[in-house]
Scaffold this motif. Structure first.
Motif, PDB file in Angstrom:
ATOM      1  N   ASP A  15     -93.407 -16.948 -26.586  1.00  0.00           N
ATOM      2  CA  ASP A  15     -93.818 -15.768 -27.359  1.00  0.00           C
ATOM      3  C   ASP A  15     -93.147 -15.655 -28.727  1.00  0.00           C
ATOM      4  N   THR A  43    -102.182  -0.644 -21.994  1.00  0.00           N
ATOM      5  CA  THR A  43    -102.318  -1.493 -23.174  1.00  0.00           C
ATOM      6  C   THR A  43    -102.212  -0.640 -24.431  1.00  0.00           C
ATOM      7  N   ASP A  56    -100.301 -15.696 -21.441  1.00  0.00           N
ATOM      8  CA  ASP A  56     -99.085 -14.976 -21.075  1.00  0.00           C
ATOM      9  C   ASP A  56     -97.935 -15.912 -20.704  1.00  0.00           C
ATOM     10  N   SER A  95    -100.025  -5.068 -22.587  1.00  0.00           N
ATOM     11  CA  SER A  95     -99.884  -5.784 -23.857  1.00  0.00           C
ATOM     12  C   SER A  95     -99.928  -4.836 -25.046  1.00  0.00           C
ATOM     13  N   ASN A  99     -98.880  -8.688 -20.794  1.00  0.00           N
ATOM     14  CA  ASN A  99     -97.508  -8.401 -21.223  1.00  0.00           C
ATOM     15  C   ASN A  99     -97.100  -9.064 -22.543  1.00  0.00           C
ATOM     16  N   LEU A 100     -98.060  -9.335 -23.424  1.00  0.00           N
ATOM     17  CA  LEU A 100     -97.742  -9.964 -24.710  1.00  0.00           C
ATOM     18  C   LEU A 100     -97.782  -8.946 -25.849  1.00  0.00           C
ATOM     19  N   LYS A 101     -97.014  -9.218 -26.891  1.00  0.00           N
ATOM     20  CA  LYS A 101     -97.060  -8.419 -28.113  1.00  0.00           C
ATOM     21  C   LYS A 101     -97.842  -9.228 -29.148  1.00  0.00           C
TER      22      LYS A 101
END
Length: 191
Positions: A87, A147, A83, A127, A106-108
């Protein structure tokens, strides 16, 4: 000001970067085999279309590190804060890896491929992992909160606990053998 390395299509084999200096910079189409990055500072390094085989990244500092179309195979990636990565164009593939206690908060990371990985206690909160594949993965204690798991493939995954009303699971695929992982939060007894 230090010079930044630029490496293209190079192979790095049997290197221990706890003992040898790892040159920060940009690595494109490089292969790393049996290298030790344990607790090494990789912040602000860029890896693009690189492959890591049998490497140990446990507890490495990957803050602002860029991973673009990177494949990890048979690697130890314990306790990593993905994270904190850059990104921009962030994308991975993991095969036979141990990622226990790591964070993807919290990542795509749509369409991420995990095959035969240990993902124990991994944080997937907030995410977007839609259309990802978790093939033969152990998700014991993994955290799924808010998520996006739409169209994910969990057919052969095990030990997960995914609360259907706290996550987006529309069109996700599960097998009849692992459906209990969707029902644990309801305190239902399945026989």
């Amino acid at each position: 000001m230090t010079n930044r390395a630029y490496c293209d299509e190079e192979e790095f084999i049997n290197l221990d970067f706890q003992k040898t200096v790892f040159n920060k910079g940009e690595y494109e189409y490089c292969t790393f085999k049996n290298c030790n990055f344990n607790a090494v500072n990789l912040s602000a390094v860029s890896f693009s279309e690189c492959e890591f085989l049998d490497c140990d990244f446990s507890n490495a500092n990957i803050k602002n590190t860029q991973f673009n179309q990177v494949k990890f195979e048979s690697c130890k990636l314990i306790g990593l804060g993905f994270d904190g990565c850059n990104d921009f164009l962030l994308s991975f593939q993991f095969v036979h890896c141990s990622l226990d206690f790591s964070s993807f908060y919290n990542l795509k990371l749509k369409s991420t491929f995990f095959e035969s990985c240990s993902l124990k206690e991994v944080d997937f909160s907030n995410s977007d992992f839609s259309e990802s594949i978790f093939s033969n993965c152990d998700l014991q204690g993994a955290i799924f909160e808010n998520t996006n798991l739409q169209k994910c493939d969990f057919k052969s995954a095990k030990n997960f606990n995914i609360h259907p009303s706290e996550n987006q699971i529309s069109k996700a695929i599960f097998s009849s053998e692992n459906l209990s992982g969707l029902l644990q939060s309801f305190n239902i007894k399945i026989e």
